[in-house]
Write a protein that holds these residues in place. Structure first.
Motif, PDB file in Angstrom:
ATOM      1  N   LEU A  49      21.135  55.238 -25.149  1.00 37.13           N
ATOM      2  CA  LEU A  49      21.703  56.205 -26.089  1.00 37.13           C
ATOM      3  C   LEU A  49      20.615  56.810 -26.966  1.00 37.13           C
ATOM      4  O   LEU A  49      19.736  56.100 -27.456  1.00 37.13           O
ATOM      5  CB  LEU A  49      22.746  55.534 -26.986  1.00 37.13           C
ATOM      6  N   GLU A  50      20.699  58.100 -27.168  1.00 40.19           N
ATOM      7  CA  GLU A  50      19.734  58.811 -28.010  1.00 40.19           C
ATOM      8  C   GLU A  50      20.371  59.302 -29.305  1.00 40.19           C
ATOM      9  O   GLU A  50      19.751  60.059 -30.053  1.00 40.19           O
ATOM     10  CB  GLU A  50      19.150  59.989 -27.222  1.00 40.19           C
ATOM     11  N   LYS A  51      21.594  58.897 -29.550  1.00 45.46           N
ATOM     12  CA  LYS A  51      22.304  59.305 -30.771  1.00 45.46           C
ATOM     13  C   LYS A  51      22.302  58.151 -31.776  1.00 45.46           C
ATOM     14  O   LYS A  51      22.274  56.979 -31.391  1.00 45.46           O
ATOM     15  CB  LYS A  51      23.756  59.678 -30.437  1.00 45.46           C
ATOM     16  N   PRO A  52      22.358  58.451 -33.075  1.00 52.34           N
ATOM     17  CA  PRO A  52      22.514  57.391 -34.075  1.00 52.34           C
ATOM     18  C   PRO A  52      23.770  56.575 -33.788  1.00 52.34           C
ATOM     19  O   PRO A  52      24.787  57.117 -33.334  1.00 52.34           O
ATOM     20  CB  PRO A  52      22.637  58.160 -35.395  1.00 52.34           C
ATOM     21  N   LEU A  53      23.700  55.287 -34.070  1.00 54.43           N
ATOM     22  CA  LEU A  53      24.764  54.369 -33.657  1.00 54.43           C
ATOM     23  C   LEU A  53      25.232  53.500 -34.816  1.00 54.43           C
ATOM     24  O   LEU A  53      24.429  52.919 -35.545  1.00 54.43           O
ATOM     25  CB  LEU A  53      24.242  53.472 -32.523  1.00 54.43           C
ATOM     26  N   ILE A  54      26.553  53.405 -34.969  1.00 52.80           N
ATOM     27  CA  ILE A  54      27.201  52.432 -35.844  1.00 52.80           C
ATOM     28  C   ILE A  54      27.963  51.482 -34.938  1.00 52.80           C
ATOM     29  O   ILE A  54      28.756  51.921 -34.087  1.00 52.80           O
ATOM     30  CB  ILE A  54      28.186  53.098 -36.832  1.00 52.80           C
ATOM     31  N   SER A  55      27.758  50.184 -35.088  1.00 54.13           N
ATOM     32  CA  SER A  55      28.455  49.205 -34.249  1.00 54.13           C
ATOM     33  C   SER A  55      29.372  48.344 -35.103  1.00 54.13           C
ATOM     34  O   SER A  55      28.958  47.830 -36.149  1.00 54.13           O
ATOM     35  CB  SER A  55      27.449  48.316 -33.516  1.00 54.13           C
ATOM     36  N   ILE A  56      30.613  48.198 -34.646  1.00 52.85           N
ATOM     37  CA  ILE A  56      31.614  47.398 -35.363  1.00 52.85           C
ATOM     38  C   ILE A  56      31.802  46.096 -34.588  1.00 52.85           C
ATOM     39  O   ILE A  56      32.226  46.104 -33.427  1.00 52.85           O
ATOM     40  CB  ILE A  56      32.945  48.154 -35.483  1.00 52.85           C
ATOM     41  N   LEU A  57      31.477  44.976 -35.217  1.00 47.85           N
ATOM     42  CA  LEU A  57      31.527  43.673 -34.557  1.00 47.85           C
ATOM     43  C   LEU A  57      32.836  42.972 -34.900  1.00 47.85           C
ATOM     44  O   LEU A  57      33.055  42.587 -36.044  1.00 47.85           O
ATOM     45  CB  LEU A  57      30.334  42.821 -34.997  1.00 47.85           C
ATOM     46  N   HIS A  58      33.664  42.799 -33.889  1.00 49.66           N
ATOM     47  CA  HIS A  58      34.982  42.201 -34.119  1.00 49.66           C
ATOM     48  C   HIS A  58      34.973  40.685 -33.966  1.00 49.66           C
ATOM     49  O   HIS A  58      35.889  40.018 -34.432  1.00 49.66           O
ATOM     50  CB  HIS A  58      36.007  42.809 -33.163  1.00 49.66           C
ATOM     51  N   ARG A  62      27.738  36.355 -43.785  1.00 50.41           N
ATOM     52  CA  ARG A  62      26.923  35.138 -43.906  1.00 50.41           C
ATOM     53  C   ARG A  62      26.466  34.652 -42.535  1.00 50.41           C
ATOM     54  O   ARG A  62      25.327  34.222 -42.361  1.00 50.41           O
ATOM     55  CB  ARG A  62      27.720  34.047 -44.622  1.00 50.41           C
ATOM     56  N   PHE A  63      27.363  34.698 -41.562  1.00 52.58           N
ATOM     57  CA  PHE A  63      26.999  34.243 -40.214  1.00 52.58           C
ATOM     58  C   PHE A  63      25.876  35.098 -39.635  1.00 52.58           C
ATOM     59  O   PHE A  63      24.935  34.584 -39.029  1.00 52.58           O
ATOM     60  CB  PHE A  63      28.212  34.296 -39.289  1.00 52.58           C
ATOM     61  N   LEU A  64      25.990  36.420 -39.785  1.00 52.54           N
ATOM     62  CA  LEU A  64      24.975  37.306 -39.222  1.00 52.54           C
ATOM     63  C   LEU A  64      23.606  37.039 -39.843  1.00 52.54           C
ATOM     64  O   LEU A  64      22.580  37.074 -39.157  1.00 52.54           O
ATOM     65  CB  LEU A  64      25.360  38.767 -39.418  1.00 52.54           C
ATOM     66  N   VAL A  65      23.594  36.774 -41.137  1.00 53.93           N
ATOM     67  CA  VAL A  65      22.325  36.529 -41.830  1.00 53.93           C
ATOM     68  C   VAL A  65      21.778  35.147 -41.485  1.00 53.93           C
ATOM     69  O   VAL A  65      20.610  34.991 -41.114  1.00 53.93           O
ATOM     70  CB  VAL A  65      22.496  36.673 -43.353  1.00 53.93           C
ATOM     71  N   ASP A  66      22.615  34.122 -41.582  1.00 56.73           N
ATOM     72  CA  ASP A  66      22.142  32.734 -41.466  1.00 56.73           C
ATOM     73  C   ASP A  66      21.970  32.276 -40.022  1.00 56.73           C
ATOM     74  O   ASP A  66      21.041  31.521 -39.723  1.00 56.73           O
ATOM     75  CB  ASP A  66      23.118  31.783 -42.175  1.00 56.73           C
ATOM     76  N   ILE A  67      22.857  32.707 -39.139  1.00 54.85           N
ATOM     77  CA  ILE A  67      22.850  32.208 -37.761  1.00 54.85           C
ATOM     78  C   ILE A  67      22.137  33.167 -36.821  1.00 54.85           C
ATOM     79  O   ILE A  67      21.389  32.741 -35.936  1.00 54.85           O
ATOM     80  CB  ILE A  67      24.295  31.959 -37.275  1.00 54.85           C
ATOM     81  N   TYR A  68      22.343  34.478 -37.030  1.00 46.81           N
ATOM     82  CA  TYR A  68      21.788  35.474 -36.110  1.00 46.81           C
ATOM     83  C   TYR A  68      20.501  36.104 -36.636  1.00 46.81           C
ATOM     84  O   TYR A  68      19.883  36.901 -35.948  1.00 46.81           O
ATOM     85  CB  TYR A  68      22.825  36.566 -35.842  1.00 46.81           C
ATOM     86  N   GLN A  69      20.114  35.752 -37.860  1.00 49.44           N
ATOM     87  CA  GLN A  69      18.879  36.254 -38.486  1.00 49.44           C
ATOM     88  C   GLN A  69      18.822  37.785 -38.511  1.00 49.44           C
ATOM     89  O   GLN A  69      17.782  38.402 -38.273  1.00 49.44           O
ATOM     90  CB  GLN A  69      17.625  35.705 -37.790  1.00 49.44           C
ATOM     91  N   ILE A  70      19.966  38.400 -38.806  1.00 47.07           N
ATOM     92  CA  ILE A  70      20.027  39.851 -38.945  1.00 47.07           C
ATOM     93  C   ILE A  70      19.826  40.189 -40.424  1.00 47.07           C
ATOM     94  O   ILE A  70      20.481  39.602 -41.293  1.00 47.07           O
ATOM     95  CB  ILE A  70      21.371  40.388 -38.422  1.00 47.07           C
ATOM     96  N   PRO A  71      18.925  41.109 -40.744  1.00 47.09           N
ATOM     97  CA  PRO A  71      18.679  41.443 -42.154  1.00 47.09           C
ATOM     98  C   PRO A  71      19.966  41.910 -42.840  1.00 47.09           C
ATOM     99  O   PRO A  71      20.738  42.692 -42.279  1.00 47.09           O
ATOM    100  CB  PRO A  71      17.661  42.587 -42.068  1.00 47.09           C
ATOM    101  N   GLU A  72      20.180  41.432 -44.055  1.00 46.78           N
ATOM    102  CA  GLU A  72      21.422  41.747 -44.762  1.00 46.78           C
ATOM    103  C   GLU A  72      21.577  43.245 -44.999  1.00 46.78           C
ATOM    104  O   GLU A  72      22.697  43.765 -45.015  1.00 46.78           O
ATOM    105  CB  GLU A  72      21.476  40.981 -46.080  1.00 46.78           C
ATOM    106  N   GLN A 122      25.076  34.960 -26.179  1.00 48.06           N
ATOM    107  CA  GLN A 122      25.918  35.618 -27.181  1.00 48.06           C
ATOM    108  C   GLN A 122      25.113  35.972 -28.427  1.00 48.06           C
ATOM    109  O   GLN A 122      25.250  37.069 -28.987  1.00 48.06           O
ATOM    110  CB  GLN A 122      27.092  34.706 -27.548  1.00 48.06           C
ATOM    111  N   LYS A 123      24.245  35.069 -28.831  1.00 49.92           N
ATOM    112  CA  LYS A 123      23.406  35.325 -29.999  1.00 49.92           C
ATOM    113  C   LYS A 123      22.451  36.477 -29.725  1.00 49.92           C
ATOM    114  O   LYS A 123      22.271  37.374 -30.561  1.00 49.92           O
ATOM    115  CB  LYS A 123      22.627  34.060 -30.356  1.00 49.92           C
ATOM    116  N   VAL A 124      21.864  36.479 -28.532  1.00 45.30           N
ATOM    117  CA  VAL A 124      20.932  37.547 -28.162  1.00 45.30           C
ATOM    118  C   VAL A 124      21.638  38.895 -28.174  1.00 45.30           C
ATOM    119  O   VAL A 124      21.106  39.887 -28.688  1.00 45.30           O
ATOM    120  CB  VAL A 124      20.337  37.264 -26.765  1.00 45.30           C
ATOM    121  N   ILE A 125      22.841  38.954 -27.607  1.00 44.96           N
ATOM    122  CA  ILE A 125      23.568  40.220 -27.518  1.00 44.96           C
ATOM    123  C   ILE A 125      23.846  40.788 -28.905  1.00 44.96           C
ATOM    124  O   ILE A 125      23.614  41.981 -29.168  1.00 44.96           O
ATOM    125  CB  ILE A 125      24.870  40.039 -26.713  1.00 44.96           C
ATOM    126  N   ILE A 126      24.332  39.962 -29.818  1.00 48.52           N
ATOM    127  CA  ILE A 126      24.622  40.442 -31.176  1.00 48.52           C
ATOM    128  C   ILE A 126      23.344  40.905 -31.867  1.00 48.52           C
ATOM    129  O   ILE A 126      23.311  41.960 -32.524  1.00 48.52           O
ATOM    130  CB  ILE A 126      25.318  39.344 -32.006  1.00 48.52           C
TER     131      ILE A 126
END
Length: 759
Positions: A111-120, A153-163, A130-134
């Motif tokens: 994709l070459e367009k800006p992206l917003i992803s909604i994680l359900h 909290r999960f995304l920050v602590d478990i997946y190491q995604i910047p807040e 699963q961790k890699v994909i997220i």
């Protein structure tokens, strides 16, 4: 603002489909100009082979069949060519193809367009994949949206995604008020009843049997109670198990003699009708069995409708029903549920307080207000189109490389040698040891010590060298396989394993950290010499040429070994000339495994002999394999599931780590022969295959275990982390660091030259 929405879509019965449709309406409701609504479009995911499975509305412009990789590529091209300003993607592991929905990653990368992803779904204990994909979705998104504080909290602590990459936007709810005259209360089976309600797609995780088990205690005090279960059985459950769960609930009600207090409404209802049921209910119940539910759309809808809610304490319920917006009971606690229901039915004041609190909170969750928050996100993403991270780099960047770590190699190694296989990240001892891997391990340990005097690597060296010594036969040949009980499993090894051992010994002689190791390596090397001319398999010859070349770097005047190099090089050249054609610049009529060691060996030979013909063939072979396996984005090596036969079709899976190592080493040796820095860049771009620059856009190096997965498959990865793949990664890693030193030195030299010229 024109948006491409990527998700399932009605009439497919799916929670994400409904959410996606509601989100589109919510965003469009904030624009007085309807142009955006008319030019925005949906890319819908089908769970069947049939593109026409569903009768979609006109806003669906493209359909992806879940398990067709080519559909994802075409969809990305379609979006890129459209007038969409940005994309909004709904993510749930189950709606995309491949293992854990991995097909979403190469799609997003195109994709070459800006992206917003909604994680359900955000799992507290994700698998490696699963961790890699997220994490990869987050890297490629301007923002990822979640609907609860737990998810942040999960995304920050478990997946190491910047807040700062994460945006909390709660689940939207319908913008409807309760009707003055509610038709649900007039239904014959419900008229005059006190209603308990649960709605949504039925499956066993819903825990509806807990409410039925509570009904005897409830009906005993409130004989006018009726429990309504509103909704169809989940389509996937229906496909595989039919109405088994619904029928079991009916049977349970009969056994408990509360079947006259239970009503099933087996249908899908629209929002208007749903609001009628929610506002007609005295109490809404979500008795889910598992706390690991990060988002519940049905719970959000109930809050938005101002229902009095009782729920088990799953994660979303804990947040949404806080501050007296509902009541909680323990999982599988029918007595606790019955007690709370009876208390509320006996106290209209408490019941009305819950409803009022829920209603007031729900006003901020109405879809138009939620739509405004998404509009703000999309506008920011469009204004900052580079906000999503693109991994591909054109220069060597050590900053993206994981820290070099021998922890996993040490786990795979005992006092005999390195085990060849592992189950996931656990050594598989019953598969024993092999010479191939111990030879590679010796090279890796020598490289690591050479790089920064790594003491752990120095400690491992005698283990691998001792293994090679133990496996050498009296005639100088080598065995290959040894059991965990230290029983020899073959009389002699293959040409391949012999060649790899000579490579390792030659490298040891050239780079040994002390004279004792060099002397032993020299002794083993010379003892094996009679077998050089017995080699018939070309890969064994290639590996042996590389080993001899390292030997001759240390002993350049050893004419006997020099003749061996010339003789084996001639064999390889003869194979090339006898096989090559106008469009086939190779040594055999097929390419199978470890292919780049062919040009690698000739580059090594050319460095020693200065033979221009040999160097020319090496470049022809390099260009041939590069044309086959390198595209503009990533390395796509020949897979071992079919290989590549002349005039045949090239297999793309399963891709092996040793292919990448061979490419990395080939490019680095091409640089040594030519001095051209373009090959240093190709060293790095090949290495990035391990970190996710591959056809599935998924890293194979496991930053937690410190091992490398065994292969890239068509729809996922082989999670076993054996010695071959992990050593291939580490040797590639160390080669990149060598390349970086050369690039840095080149840049310093250029700056020095400039300073002299422009003084």
């Amino acid at each position: 603002m024109k948006i491409a929405y990527i998700s399932t879509y009605p009439p497919r019965e799916c929670g994400l489909a409904t959410f996606n449709q509601n989100l589109i309406k919510a965003i469009n409701s904030n624009f007085s100009n309807k142009t955006a609504a008319q030019t925005s479009f949906v890319v819908a995911l089908n769970n069947s082979e049939n593109l026409h499975e569903y009768d979609y509305a006109e806003e669906v412009s493209f359909v992806i069949r879940q398990n067709h990789q080519s559909d994802y590529t075409e969809a990305a091209n379609f979006i890129n060519a459209s007038n969409a300003d940005a994309c909004i993607l709904q993510h749930e592991f189950g709606i995309y193809g491949g293992e854990n929905g991995i097909y979403v990653l190469p799609f997003l990368n195109k994709l070459e367009k800006p992206l917003i992803s909604i994680l359900h779904t955000i799992l507290k204990s994700p698998t490696f994949l699963q961790k890699v994909i997220i994490r990869e979705i987050a890297k490629r998104s301007a923002k990822v949206v979640v609907m609860s504080k737990h998810a942040v909290r999960f995304l920050v602590d478990i997946y190491q995604i910047p807040e700062e990459k994460i945006q909390l936007i709660e689940h939207g709810v319908p913008d409807h008020e309760a009707p003055e005259i509610n038709p649900v209360k007039e239904l014959p089976e419900l008229k005059g009843k006190r209603l308990l309600l649960t709605f949504g797609l039925l499956n066993r995780n819903k825990g509806l049997e807990i409410v039925i088990q509570a009904l005897p205690k409830i009906a005993e005090q409130h004989p006018d109670v009726m429990y309504v279960i509103l909704g169809n059985t989940h389509p996937e459950i229906l496909k595989h198990s039919g109405e088994e769960y619904r029928e079991s609930l009916k049977q349970l009600a009969v056994e408990l003699k509360v079947d006259n207090h239970l009503t099933f409404l087996n249908k899908f209802v629209g929002e208007d009708e749903l609001i009628n049921y929610l506002t007609a209910a005295d109490i809404y119940i979500t008795p889910y069995l598992n706390k690991a539910q990060i988002t519940s759309g049905t719970l959000s809808y109930a809050v938005g409708a101002g229902a009095a809610i009782i729920s088990t304490p799953y994660w979303h319920a804990q947040e949404l029903l806080d501050n007296n917006r509902g009541r909680l009971f323990n999982f599988k606690d029918e007595l606790g549920l019955a007690s709370i229901v009876n208390q509320l039915l006996e106290s209209p004041e408490k019941l009305n307080t819950l409803k009022k609190n829920a209603y007031q909170y729900g006003l901020a969750l109405r879809w138009p207000k939620i739509g405004l928050q998404y509009i703000d996100l999309v506008e920011k993403a469009v204004r900052n189109p580079d906000y999503g991270e693109k991994i591909l780099r054109q220069i060597i960047d050590p900053g993206v490389m994981p820290e070099f770590d021998l922890a996993y190699i040490k786990r795979l190694t005992d006092d005999t040698g390195i085990f060849q296989h592992a189950k996931y990240g656990i050594p598989n001892r019953k598969e024993g040891y092999c010479m191939d891997d111990n030879a590679r391990a010796l090279i890796m340990a020598l490289m690591a010590y050479q790089m920064n005097k790594n003491k752990e690597a120095l400690d491992l060296l005698p283990v691998y060298l001792s293994f090679i010594h133990d496996m050498q036969l009296d005639d100088g040949n080598f065995r290959n396989f040894l059991s965990f009980s230290r029983q020899y499993l073959d009389e002699e090894g293959s040409d391949d394993s012999f060649g790899r051992t000579i490579w390792a010994l030659g490298y040891l002689i050239n780079t040994a950290p002390n004279n004792s190791y060099r002397e032993l390596g020299h002794e083993l090397f010379l003892k094996s010499l009679p077998h050089f001319q017995k080699l018939t398999h070309l890969r064994g010859i290639c590996n042996t040429i590389t080993g001899i070349s390292y030997y001759l770097r240390t002993y350049p005047y050893d004419e006997k070994i020099g003749q061996e190099l010339k003789s084996l090089t001639d064999k390889l050249m003869e194979a090339y000339y006898s096989t090559k054609g106008e469009d086939w610049h190779w040594f055999e009529n097929h390419l199978t495994y470890d292919n780049a060691i062919f040009p690698l060996a000739l580059f090594h030979s050319a460095e020693i002999t200065r033979n221009e013909d040999v160097k020319q063939v090496a470049f022809e072979a390099l260009n041939f394999i590069e044309k086959l396996t390198v595209n503009i984005d990533y390395l796509n090596p020949i897979g071992n599931n079919g290989w590549y036969l002349r005039d045949g079709k090239m297999s793309l899976h399963d891709q092996q780590a040793i292919e990448i190592m061979a490419m990395v080493l080939m490019y680095f040796q091409a640089y040594r022969v030519t001095g051209e820095t373009q090959y240093l860049k190709k060293v790095f771009s090949s290495y990035l295959w391990f970190l996710g620059e591959n056809s599935l856009r998924v890293p194979l190096y496991d930053t937690e275990i410190k091992g490398c997965c065994d292969g890239l498959q068509e729809s996922g990865i082989n999670r076993n982390q054996g010695a071959e793949s992990t050593l291939a990664y580490l040797i590639s890693h160390l080669t990149v660091l060598q390349a970086f030193k050369h690039e840095y030195q080149n840049n310093e030299d250029i700056e020095k030259q400039k300073s002299v010229l422009f003084k």
